[in-house]
Design an enzyme around this catalytic site. Structure first.
Site, PDB file in Angstrom:
ATOM      1  N   GLY A  12       0.833  -1.306   0.124  1.00  0.00           N
ATOM      2  CA  GLY A  12      -0.114   0.081  -0.064  1.00  0.00           C
ATOM      3  C   GLY A  12       0.873   1.504  -0.094  1.00  0.00           C
ATOM      4  N   LYS A  13       2.126   1.105  -0.091  1.00  0.00           N
ATOM      5  CA  LYS A  13       3.035   2.322  -0.461  1.00  0.00           C
ATOM      6  C   LYS A  13       2.549   3.550  -1.516  1.00  0.00           C
ATOM      7  CE  LYS A  13       6.670   0.044  -2.009  1.00  0.00           C
ATOM      8  NZ  LYS A  13       6.089  -1.314  -1.844  1.00  0.00           N
ATOM      9  N   SER A  14       2.207   3.140  -2.536  1.00  0.00           N
ATOM     10  CA  SER A  14       1.930   4.194  -3.648  1.00  0.00           C
ATOM     11  C   SER A  14       0.493   4.527  -3.057  1.00  0.00           C
ATOM     12  CB  SER A  14       1.637   3.333  -4.880  1.00  0.00           C
ATOM     13  OG  SER A  14       2.821   2.925  -5.134  1.00  0.00           O
ATOM     14  N   THR A  15      -0.518   3.780  -2.699  1.00  0.00           N
ATOM     15  CA  THR A  15      -1.777   4.240  -2.241  1.00  0.00           C
ATOM     16  C   THR A  15      -1.497   5.304  -1.243  1.00  0.00           C
ATOM     17  OG1 THR A  15      -2.529   2.007  -3.012  1.00  0.00           O
ATOM     18  CG2 THR A  15      -3.861   3.794  -1.381  1.00  0.00           C
ATOM     19  N   ASP A  37       8.292   2.373  -8.794  1.00  0.00           N
ATOM     20  CA  ASP A  37       7.468   2.050 -10.226  1.00  0.00           C
ATOM     21  C   ASP A  37       7.892   3.108 -11.008  1.00  0.00           C
ATOM     22  OD1 ASP A  37       6.604  -0.579 -10.156  1.00  0.00           O
ATOM     23  OD2 ASP A  37       4.484   0.002  -9.483  1.00  0.00           O
ATOM     24  N   ASN A  57      19.612   2.393  -6.436  1.00  0.00           N
ATOM     25  CA  ASN A  57      18.043   2.916  -6.558  1.00  0.00           C
ATOM     26  C   ASN A  57      17.844   4.068  -5.057  1.00  0.00           C
ATOM     27  OD1 ASN A  57      15.612   3.488  -7.581  1.00  0.00           O
ATOM     28  ND2 ASN A  57      14.822   1.282  -6.326  1.00  0.00           N
ATOM     29  N   ILE A  80      10.421   0.048  -2.066  1.00  0.00           N
ATOM     30  CA  ILE A  80      10.507  -1.106  -1.122  1.00  0.00           C
ATOM     31  C   ILE A  80      11.686  -0.884  -0.287  1.00  0.00           C
ATOM     32  CG2 ILE A  80      11.179  -3.623  -1.022  1.00  0.00           C
ATOM     33  CD1 ILE A  80       9.682  -3.894  -3.817  1.00  0.00           C
ATOM     34  N   SER A  81      13.092  -0.538  -0.794  1.00  0.00           N
ATOM     35  CA  SER A  81      14.103  -0.455   0.026  1.00  0.00           C
ATOM     36  C   SER A  81      14.411  -1.435   1.083  1.00  0.00           C
ATOM     37  CB  SER A  81      14.280   1.024   0.402  1.00  0.00           C
ATOM     38  OG  SER A  81      15.483   1.258   1.122  1.00  0.00           O
ATOM     39  N   GLY A 130      14.432 -13.459  -7.022  1.00  0.00           N
ATOM     40  CA  GLY A 130      14.925 -12.310  -6.320  1.00  0.00           C
ATOM     41  C   GLY A 130      13.530 -11.482  -6.284  1.00  0.00           C
TER      42      GLY A 130
HETATM   43  N1  LIG Z   1      12.325  -8.721  -8.014  1.00  0.00           N
HETATM   44  C1  LIG Z   1      11.581  -7.859  -7.753  1.00  0.00           C
HETATM   45  N2  LIG Z   1      11.474  -7.448  -6.237  1.00  0.00           N
HETATM   46  C2  LIG Z   1      10.679  -6.532  -5.860  1.00  0.00           C
HETATM   47  N3  LIG Z   1       9.942  -5.661  -6.700  1.00  0.00           N
HETATM   48  C3  LIG Z   1       9.949  -5.840  -8.011  1.00  0.00           C
HETATM   49  C4  LIG Z   1      10.769  -6.695  -8.568  1.00  0.00           C
HETATM   50  N4  LIG Z   1      10.643  -7.065  -9.946  1.00  0.00           N
HETATM   51  C5  LIG Z   1       9.602  -6.032 -10.218  1.00  0.00           C
HETATM   52  N5  LIG Z   1       9.379  -5.418  -9.243  1.00  0.00           N
HETATM   53  C6  LIG Z   1       8.508  -4.166  -9.080  1.00  0.00           C
HETATM   54  O1  LIG Z   1       9.355  -3.149  -8.671  1.00  0.00           O
HETATM   55  C7  LIG Z   1       8.623  -2.390  -7.885  1.00  0.00           C
HETATM   56  C8  LIG Z   1       9.553  -1.893  -6.414  1.00  0.00           C
HETATM   57  O2  LIG Z   1      10.733  -1.050  -7.042  1.00  0.00           O
HETATM   58  P1  LIG Z   1      11.633  -0.249  -5.779  1.00  0.00           P
HETATM   59  O3  LIG Z   1      12.329   0.693  -6.806  1.00  0.00           O
HETATM   60  O4  LIG Z   1      10.592   0.300  -4.925  1.00  0.00           O
HETATM   61  O5  LIG Z   1      12.498  -1.584  -5.439  1.00  0.00           O
HETATM   62  S1  LIG Z   1      13.748  -1.320  -4.511  1.00  0.00           S
HETATM   63  O6  LIG Z   1      13.482  -0.111  -3.429  1.00  0.00           O
HETATM   64  O7  LIG Z   1      14.643  -0.951  -5.172  1.00  0.00           O
HETATM   65  O8  LIG Z   1      13.806  -2.790  -3.622  1.00  0.00           O
HETATM   66  C9  LIG Z   1       7.521  -3.242  -7.069  1.00  0.00           C
HETATM   67  O9  LIG Z   1       6.481  -2.536  -7.087  1.00  0.00           O
HETATM   68  P2  LIG Z   1       5.400  -2.186  -5.935  1.00  0.00           P
HETATM   69  O10 LIG Z   1       4.692  -3.375  -5.954  1.00  0.00           O
HETATM   70  O11 LIG Z   1       4.979  -0.849  -5.956  1.00  0.00           O
HETATM   71  O12 LIG Z   1       6.384  -2.103  -4.655  1.00  0.00           O
HETATM   72  C10 LIG Z   1       7.445  -4.330  -7.973  1.00  0.00           C
HETATM   73  O13 LIG Z   1       6.232  -4.191  -9.068  1.00  0.00           O
HETATM   74  N1  LIG Z   2      -5.295   0.450   2.777  1.00  0.00           N
HETATM   75  C1  LIG Z   2      -5.519  -0.341   1.811  1.00  0.00           C
HETATM   76  N2  LIG Z   2      -6.823  -1.100   2.197  1.00  0.00           N
HETATM   77  C2  LIG Z   2      -7.213  -1.734   1.026  1.00  0.00           C
HETATM   78  N3  LIG Z   2      -6.567  -2.149  -0.187  1.00  0.00           N
HETATM   79  C3  LIG Z   2      -5.563  -1.379  -0.426  1.00  0.00           C
HETATM   80  C4  LIG Z   2      -4.942  -0.440   0.750  1.00  0.00           C
HETATM   81  N4  LIG Z   2      -3.757  -0.032   0.179  1.00  0.00           N
HETATM   82  C5  LIG Z   2      -3.666  -0.228  -0.965  1.00  0.00           C
HETATM   83  N5  LIG Z   2      -4.531  -1.149  -1.482  1.00  0.00           N
HETATM   84  C6  LIG Z   2      -4.768  -2.070  -2.694  1.00  0.00           C
HETATM   85  O1  LIG Z   2      -3.761  -2.536  -2.698  1.00  0.00           O
HETATM   86  C7  LIG Z   2      -3.103  -3.058  -4.080  1.00  0.00           C
HETATM   87  C8  LIG Z   2      -1.531  -2.628  -3.792  1.00  0.00           C
HETATM   88  O2  LIG Z   2      -1.451  -1.282  -3.497  1.00  0.00           O
HETATM   89  P1  LIG Z   2      -0.216  -0.302  -3.696  1.00  0.00           P
HETATM   90  O3  LIG Z   2      -0.480   1.095  -3.229  1.00  0.00           O
HETATM   91  O4  LIG Z   2       0.152  -0.190  -5.354  1.00  0.00           O
HETATM   92  O5  LIG Z   2       1.066  -1.101  -3.181  1.00  0.00           O
HETATM   93  P2  LIG Z   2       2.520  -1.024  -3.250  1.00  0.00           P
HETATM   94  O6  LIG Z   2       2.747   0.512  -3.592  1.00  0.00           O
HETATM   95  O7  LIG Z   2       3.020  -1.067  -1.849  1.00  0.00           O
HETATM   96  O8  LIG Z   2       3.159  -1.933  -4.238  1.00  0.00           O
HETATM   97  C9  LIG Z   2      -3.786  -1.858  -4.886  1.00  0.00           C
HETATM   98  O9  LIG Z   2      -4.858  -2.688  -5.356  1.00  0.00           O
HETATM   99  C10 LIG Z   2      -4.338  -0.973  -3.848  1.00  0.00           C
HETATM  100  O10 LIG Z   2      -5.516  -0.651  -4.455  1.00  0.00           O
END
Ligand SMILES: Nc1ncnc2c1ncn2[C@@H]1O[C@H](COP(=O)(O)OS(=O)(=O)O)[C@@H](OP(=O)(O)O)[C@H]1O
Ligand SMILES: Nc1ncnc2c1ncn2[C@@H]1O[C@H](COP(=O)(O)OP(=O)(O)O)[C@@H](O)[C@H]1O
Length: 177
Positions: A12-15, A37, A57, A80-81, A130
């Site tokens: 839920g980071k982006s949200t 992303d 990154n 994610i870091s 990974g």
């Molecule tokens: N191997 C692997 N591990 C983790 N995540 C992956 C990987 N490959 C692609 N993705 C997608 O890349 C998004 C995370 O990018 P970040 O720049 O936040 O990653 S990091 O901080 O450098 O670890 C992450 O998006 P979020 O879901 O928004 O976190 C993933 O969609």
């Molecule tokens: N607090 C919340 N309650 C319910 N659903 C959520 C919540 N935060 C995020 N989501 C849903 O979860 C999914 C992943 O959210 P996103 O913000 O993209 O996560 P991340 O950036 O950590 O990958 C999306 O479909 C989003 O709509």
């Protein structure tokens, strides 16, 4: 003030970053969201997901956040870091108290059940190697400023997560004129 959310994919980071950014704007604060992303399509498109690429990154994100802070903007970074040392390096770049680490502490089961991009499914099938939380580590923080977690197994709504962060910012005087 750079404010950073670090967690597993789909936690839920982006949200949160987006909802918080809007809330800060309605309060007349200039805020900008940096999201993993998005940056990986531009500034960081040369980087993959090996530990050294993830470190680079986050190093670049820290430097950009510092520039924003110098310009007087609130910077919300959503990445994610996964490694503590990379997050601590970011903290060290910034003045005391201005780096706020938000840890979204949800269960892997919850993240995996969301999976809007289907990446957990691919990782479980061995088609992505990974992947954080599946076959790559995530080091939970030892001393974050804000921890947001499930209550009785239920994830707080984006609005409640935002309220928790705003309450912290108000308490620390970041939102006063
Ligand atoms: N191997 C692997 N591990 C983790 N995540 C992956 C990987 N490959 C692609 N993705 C997608 O890349 C998004 C995370 O990018 P970040 O720049 O936040 O990653 S990091 O901080 O450098 O670890 C992450 O998006 P979020 O879901 O928004 O976190 C993933 O969609
Ligand atoms: N607090 C919340 N309650 C319910 N659903 C959520 C919540 N935060 C995020 N989501 C849903 O979860 C999914 C992943 O959210 P996103 O913000 O993209 O996560 P991340 O950036 O950590 O990958 C999306 O479909 C989003 O709509």
């Amino acid at each position: 003030m750079p404010l950073s959310c670090f967690t597993l994919p789909c936690e839920g980071k982006s949200t949160l970053a987006c909802t918080l950014g809007r809330e800060l704007h309605t309060r007349g604060k200039l805020a900008y969201v940096l999201d993993g992303d998005n940056l990986r399509h531009g500034l960081n498109k040369d980087l993959g997901f090996a530990a050294e690429d993830r470190a680079e990154n986050i190093r670049r994100v820290g430097e950009v956040a510092k520039l924003f802070a110098d310009a007087g903007l609130l910077c919300i970074a959503s990445f994610i870091s996964p490694y503590r040392r990379d997050r601590e390096s970011c903290r060290a770049l910034l003045s005391d108290g201005s780096f706020i680490e938000v840890f979204l502490n949800m269960s892997l089961e919850l993240c995996e059940a969301r999976d809007p991009k289907g990446l957990y499914k691919l990782a479980r099938a061995g088609k992505i190697k990974g992947f954080t939380g599946i076959d790559d580590p995530y080091e939970a923080p030892l001393n974050c400023e804000i921890e947001i977690k499930e209550l009785d197994g239920v994830c707080p709504s984006p609005s409640d997560m935002t309220k928790q962060v705003v309450a912290y910012l108000e308490d620390k005087g970041f939102l006063h004129e």
